[in-house]
Design an enzyme around this catalytic site. Structure first.
Site, PDB file in Angstrom:
ATOM      1  N   HIS A 104      68.381  44.599   3.507  1.00 57.11           N
ATOM      2  CA  HIS A 104      67.722  45.880   3.231  1.00 57.11           C
ATOM      3  C   HIS A 104      67.931  46.203   1.753  1.00 57.11           C
ATOM      4  O   HIS A 104      68.505  45.394   1.006  1.00 57.11           O
ATOM      5  CB  HIS A 104      68.254  46.972   4.168  1.00 57.11           C
ATOM      6  CG  HIS A 104      69.751  47.080   4.214  1.00 57.11           C
ATOM      7  ND1 HIS A 104      70.505  47.393   3.108  1.00 57.11           N
ATOM      8  CD2 HIS A 104      70.640  46.890   5.226  1.00 57.11           C
ATOM      9  CE1 HIS A 104      71.774  47.424   3.435  1.00 57.11           C
ATOM     10  NE2 HIS A 104      71.901  47.107   4.724  1.00 57.11           N
ATOM     11  N   HIS A 123      71.318  45.484   0.044  1.00 58.35           N
ATOM     12  CA  HIS A 123      71.548  44.106  -0.417  1.00 58.35           C
ATOM     13  C   HIS A 123      70.717  43.829  -1.684  1.00 58.35           C
ATOM     14  O   HIS A 123      71.197  43.199  -2.618  1.00 58.35           O
ATOM     15  CB  HIS A 123      71.121  43.105   0.653  1.00 58.35           C
ATOM     16  CG  HIS A 123      71.815  43.269   1.964  1.00 58.35           C
ATOM     17  ND1 HIS A 123      71.204  43.782   3.079  1.00 58.35           N
ATOM     18  CD2 HIS A 123      73.081  42.978   2.345  1.00 58.35           C
ATOM     19  CE1 HIS A 123      72.052  43.798   4.092  1.00 58.35           C
ATOM     20  NE2 HIS A 123      73.203  43.330   3.679  1.00 58.35           N
ATOM     21  N   ASP A 128      80.930  49.948   2.459  1.00 59.76           N
ATOM     22  CA  ASP A 128      82.100  49.448   3.188  1.00 59.76           C
ATOM     23  C   ASP A 128      83.313  49.648   2.290  1.00 59.76           C
ATOM     24  O   ASP A 128      83.844  48.700   1.699  1.00 59.76           O
ATOM     25  CB  ASP A 128      81.904  47.963   3.539  1.00 59.76           C
ATOM     26  CG  ASP A 128      80.783  47.782   4.546  1.00 59.76           C
ATOM     27  OD1 ASP A 128      80.944  48.198   5.695  1.00 59.76           O
ATOM     28  OD2 ASP A 128      79.728  47.250   4.164  1.00 59.76           O
ATOM     29  N   GLN A 183      86.665  47.843   3.046  1.00 59.84           N
ATOM     30  CA  GLN A 183      86.458  46.408   2.811  1.00 59.84           C
ATOM     31  C   GLN A 183      86.504  46.104   1.313  1.00 59.84           C
ATOM     32  O   GLN A 183      87.147  45.150   0.874  1.00 59.84           O
ATOM     33  CB  GLN A 183      85.100  45.999   3.405  1.00 59.84           C
ATOM     34  CG  GLN A 183      84.591  44.653   2.915  1.00 59.84           C
ATOM     35  CD  GLN A 183      83.283  44.234   3.574  1.00 59.84           C
ATOM     36  OE1 GLN A 183      83.279  43.875   4.744  1.00 59.84           O
ATOM     37  NE2 GLN A 183      82.188  44.231   2.841  1.00 59.84           N
TER      38      GLN A 183
HETATM   39  O1  PAF Z   1      79.802  43.358   4.181  1.00 57.22           O
HETATM   40  C1  PAF Z   1      79.378  42.361   4.802  1.00 57.22           C
HETATM   41  O2  PAF Z   1      78.164  42.175   4.985  1.00 57.22           O
HETATM   42  C2  PAF Z   1      80.370  41.351   5.324  1.00 57.22           C
HETATM   43  O3  PAF Z   1      81.543  41.965   5.765  1.00 57.22           O
HETATM   44  C3  PAF Z   1      80.686  40.217   4.331  1.00 57.22           C
HETATM   45  C4  PAF Z   1      81.357  40.756   3.088  1.00 57.22           C
HETATM   46  C5  PAF Z   1      79.402  39.497   3.951  1.00 57.22           C
HETATM   47  C6  PAF Z   1      81.639  39.206   4.960  1.00 57.22           C
HETATM   48  O4  PAF Z   1      81.091  38.628   6.098  1.00 57.22           O
END
Ligand code: PAF
Length: 305
Positions: free
Chosen positions: A40, A43, A156, A159
């Protein structure tokens, strides 16, 4: 011969030896955008930044089974390889790395990555094993694809903090670039999971971004108490099933009582059987607090095309 004692000096000395002309900093040779596909505009914004800053853009596309703590969530994660290939090519990706699971994981392997403290709260407690799964796959991508810069969305948030910490702790010679969350025009943070909701659920889900924005406004008005900011998110918004709302340090994701440093206010909530996460970032500029709410799309997202 140059004798250097830091990782970064050794790297830049090697780069200088490789490009003796040196001079001002040029584009990084390889930029990496890790994804799980079903692309989307979030990205695409990472790809476009990588395109501006790097000579070669690699995008990885792998739906990583190790980061799904519930197997039904993995099974229903949206996928569309042809569509992703087309969007990635149009966005200027040079190399699309789409490994099989046997390429990513060997049946005999034994190494695990334990991200430690940064993964013991919020997503770490609510989705056991999830952040460890992300840490392992990202480590493989960082170690294996030769990129100097890699791009992740701020959506995220935990993350991103974990990956920054891990890259720093493990001395990965790679710059981690965090990019703003991209939102649908009504504020809903873009996520491939948005496609799993009905129109009514989508409307209900707006409580999450509206709550976060209310808290952001309160913070801009001088509210510093984490408890009051959390309350501003959830007050009168009980259509969604809140899992957590927390103020966390951008540096190590530790939970804060007071907004007194670069931090993010993160929420996880259920809408029907879809779990969504979202946040606003609190950055500290020379003029004081700067809230990063992300960027709104002007029209409908290509998620629904
Ligand atoms: O954020 C994501 O899409 C996923 O967690 C990643 C960083 C590609 C790892 O699979």
């Amino acid at each position: 011969m140059r004798i250097v004692s830091s990782f970064s000096e050794a790297r830049s000395a090697a780069m200088e030896a490789y490009h003796p002309s040196g001079g001002e900093e040029g584009p990084a040779p390889i930029g990496l955008v890790p994804t799980m596909g079903f692309l989307h505009e979030g990205h695409l914004s990472l790809i476009s930044r990588a395109r501006r800053e790097c000579k070669v853009v690699t995008m990885s596309l792998y739906v990583n089974p190790r980061q799904f703590n519930v197997s039904s969530d993995f099974d229903r994660y949206p996928r569309s390889f042809e569509r992703d290939c087309q969007l990635a090519a149009e966005a200027g990706v040079d190399i699309l790395f789409a490994p099989s699971t046997s390429e990513m994981y060997e049946s005999t392997e034994s190494t695990a990555i334990h991200p430690g403290r940064v993964a013991r709260i919020m997503e770490g407690t609510r989705r056991p094993g999830h952040l460890e799964g992300v840490a392992l796959v990202v480590t493989k991508l960082l170690a294996g694809l030769g990129a100097q810069r890699t791009y992740f969305g701020r959506k995220d948030a935990q993350q991103l903090t974990m990956i920054r910490r891990m890259a720093r702790d493990l001395r990965f010679p790679i710059e981690i670039v965090g990019c703003p969350t991209i939102r649908e025009s009504d504020g809903l943070a873009l996520s491939s999971r948005n496609t799993l909701m009905s129109a009514n659920e989508r409307e209900t889900a707006l409580d999450i971004s509206r709550g976060l924005w209310a808290a952001a406004l309160a913070a801009e008005g001088g509210e510093l108490s984490a408890e009051d900011l959390r309350r501003a998110v959830t007050a009168d918004r009980d259509r969604v099933g809140w899992e957590y709302v927390e103020l966390a340090d951008q540096e190590d994701a530790s939970l804060l009582d007071t907004l007194d440093r670069p931090s993010f206010l993160a929420a996880a909530a259920w809408v029907g059987d879809v779990r969504l996460i979202d946040n606003v970032f609190f950055d500290m500029g020379s003029d004081g607090l700067a809230v990063d709410r992300g960027i709104l799309l002007e029209g409908p997202s290509l998620l629904y095309r």
